[in-house]
Design a protein around this motif. Structure first.
Motif, short mmCIF file in Angstrom:
data_model
loop_
_atom_site.label_atom_id
_atom_site.label_comp_id
_atom_site.label_asym_id
_atom_site.label_seq_id
_atom_site.Cartn_x
_atom_site.Cartn_y
_atom_site.Cartn_z
N GLU A 215 49.54 17.90 16.89
CA GLU A 215 49.59 16.70 17.35
C GLU A 215 50.19 15.38 16.91
N LEU A 216 51.21 14.61 16.62
CA LEU A 216 51.45 13.62 16.31
C LEU A 216 49.93 12.44 16.77
N LEU A 217 49.16 12.01 15.45
CA LEU A 217 48.38 10.38 16.18
C LEU A 217 48.95 9.83 15.76
N VAL A 218 48.87 8.39 16.47
CA VAL A 218 49.79 7.21 14.96
C VAL A 218 48.96 5.98 15.54
N LYS A 219 48.45 5.28 14.22
CA LYS A 219 47.99 4.24 14.30
C LYS A 219 48.99 2.54 14.07
N VAL A 220 48.37 1.62 15.34
CA VAL A 220 49.38 0.36 14.79
C VAL A 220 48.30 -0.32 13.75
N LEU A 221 48.68 -0.52 12.77
CA LEU A 221 48.00 -1.24 11.69
C LEU A 221 48.49 -2.73 11.68
N ILE B 173 40.25 14.92 15.90
CA ILE B 173 41.03 14.80 16.31
C ILE B 173 40.18 13.16 16.63
N ALA B 174 39.05 13.88 17.56
CA ALA B 174 37.94 12.76 18.50
C ALA B 174 37.30 11.29 17.09
N TRP B 175 37.58 12.35 15.78
CA TRP B 175 37.01 10.86 15.04
C TRP B 175 38.29 10.21 14.49
N TYR B 176 39.41 11.09 14.50
CA TYR B 176 40.54 9.90 13.90
C TYR B 176 40.52 8.98 15.34
N GLU C 239 52.82 0.59 10.98
CA GLU C 239 52.14 1.74 11.08
C GLU C 239 51.99 3.51 10.49
N MET C 240 50.75 3.41 10.76
CA MET C 240 50.38 5.10 9.73
C MET C 240 50.29 6.33 11.43
N HIS C 241 51.86 7.37 10.76
CA HIS C 241 51.12 8.21 11.25
C HIS C 241 50.66 9.93 11.05
N MET C 242 50.46 10.83 11.29
CA MET C 242 49.49 11.62 11.34
C MET C 242 49.87 13.31 11.70
N THR C 243 49.75 14.08 11.27
CA THR C 243 49.79 15.13 12.35
C THR C 243 48.50 16.25 12.63
N VAL C 244 47.53 16.45 13.54
CA VAL C 244 46.30 17.32 13.31
C VAL C 244 46.51 18.49 13.67
N ILE C 245 46.24 19.34 13.94
CA ILE C 245 46.23 21.01 14.35
C ILE C 245 45.36 20.75 16.06
N ARG D 219 38.22 7.32 17.49
CA ARG D 219 37.43 6.36 16.82
C ARG D 219 38.17 5.53 15.97
N ARG D 220 38.49 5.69 15.26
CA ARG D 220 38.65 5.04 13.68
C ARG D 220 40.21 3.85 14.59
N GLY D 221 41.09 4.24 15.68
CA GLY D 221 41.98 3.52 15.93
C GLY D 221 43.62 4.60 16.20
N TYR D 222 43.51 5.79 16.02
CA TYR D 222 44.68 6.56 16.01
C TYR D 222 44.32 6.73 17.44
N ARG D 223 46.32 6.89 18.04
CA ARG D 223 46.11 7.73 19.71
C ARG D 223 47.11 8.61 19.58
N ARG D 224 46.33 9.84 20.53
CA ARG D 224 47.34 11.00 21.17
C ARG D 224 48.76 10.55 21.99
N THR D 225 49.52 11.10 21.04
CA THR D 225 50.97 11.16 21.25
C THR D 225 51.46 12.38 22.31
N GLY D 226 51.08 13.13 22.14
CA GLY D 226 51.79 14.41 22.98
C GLY D 226 52.30 15.03 22.57
N ARG D 227 52.78 14.17 21.43
CA ARG D 227 54.46 14.97 20.85
C ARG D 227 53.77 15.91 19.50
N MET D 228 54.06 17.51 19.82
CA MET D 228 54.20 18.67 19.10
C MET D 228 55.07 19.28 18.73
N THR D 229 54.67 19.62 17.27
CA THR D 229 55.23 20.50 16.77
C THR D 229 55.19 21.67 16.22
#
Length: 182
Positions: free
Chosen positions: A175-181, A140-143, A127-133, A145-155
């Motif tokens: 927000e944490l975004l996650v993609k299964v590689l 977020i929509a661009w990510y 998996e690849m993780h990232m955080t986006v404002i 489209r590349r296979g990342y999903r919103r998790t709803g987990r906020m910091t």
């Protein structure tokens, strides 16, 4: 791993060195902050002022044993970069920047695909993780489209720590975004 091999015609990928720090800070700042960033679509100039990063922060990533700062070169200059950090069963993707003058032509997609490939090859992560404002809906929509999903987990955004910028609105969080590689 042959990280200096070109993954796309005219591009070279390599790990950053301390000698690259100033160029990398300038690249990241140009992609996200100030009027120069408005030439591209990734600007944060309307929600954050001040710096996005600094030489100390970039050097820390370059020198960390669990991180790599992948640079993307074209014709002898750095045109994009991203941080890859090994975190157990996943990798963290951050400090992603593409020169505003290079945005919109597919370079970001190429860089992201190569980063994912290198994270799988180097560390065997799934998996690849990232955080986006979270208010950055277009990004977020661009990510997504590349296979990342919103998790709803906020910091929370680090309000009061100007190393991350000066917020121009009170509702910023990551927000944490996650993609299964694959």
């Amino acid at each position: 791993m042959d990280s200096a091999a070109p993954a796309s015609p005219g591009l070279t990928f390599r790990d950053a060195t301390a000698a690259d720090v100033d160029a990398l800070v300038a690249l990241v700042e140009s992609a996200y902050r100030g009027d120069a960033s408005r030439a591209g679509w990734t600007t944060e100039a309307d929600i954050l002022e001040g710096q996005r990063t600094d030489p100390e922060g970039v050097l820390e990533v370059v020198e960390s044993p669990d991180s790599r700062l992948l640079t993307v070169g074209r014709e002898g200059r750095i045109v994009a970069c991203c941080q890859l950090e090994h975190r157990g069963d996943h990798a963290y993707f951050g400090m992603f920047a593409v020169s505003p003058l290079e945005q919109g032509a597919g370079l970001g997609k190429v860089v992201m695909a190569e980063a994912e490939r290198q994270a799988r090859a180097s560390w065997g992560v799934t998996e690849m993780h990232m955080t986006v404002i979270s208010v950055r809906e277009d990004l977020i929509a661009w990510y997504e489209r590349r296979g990342y999903r919103r998790t709803g987990r906020m910091t929370p955004f680090p309000y009061g720590d100007e190393r991350f910028g000066i917020p121009q609105r009170p509702d910023l969080q990551f927000e944490l975004l996650v993609k299964v590689l694959g």
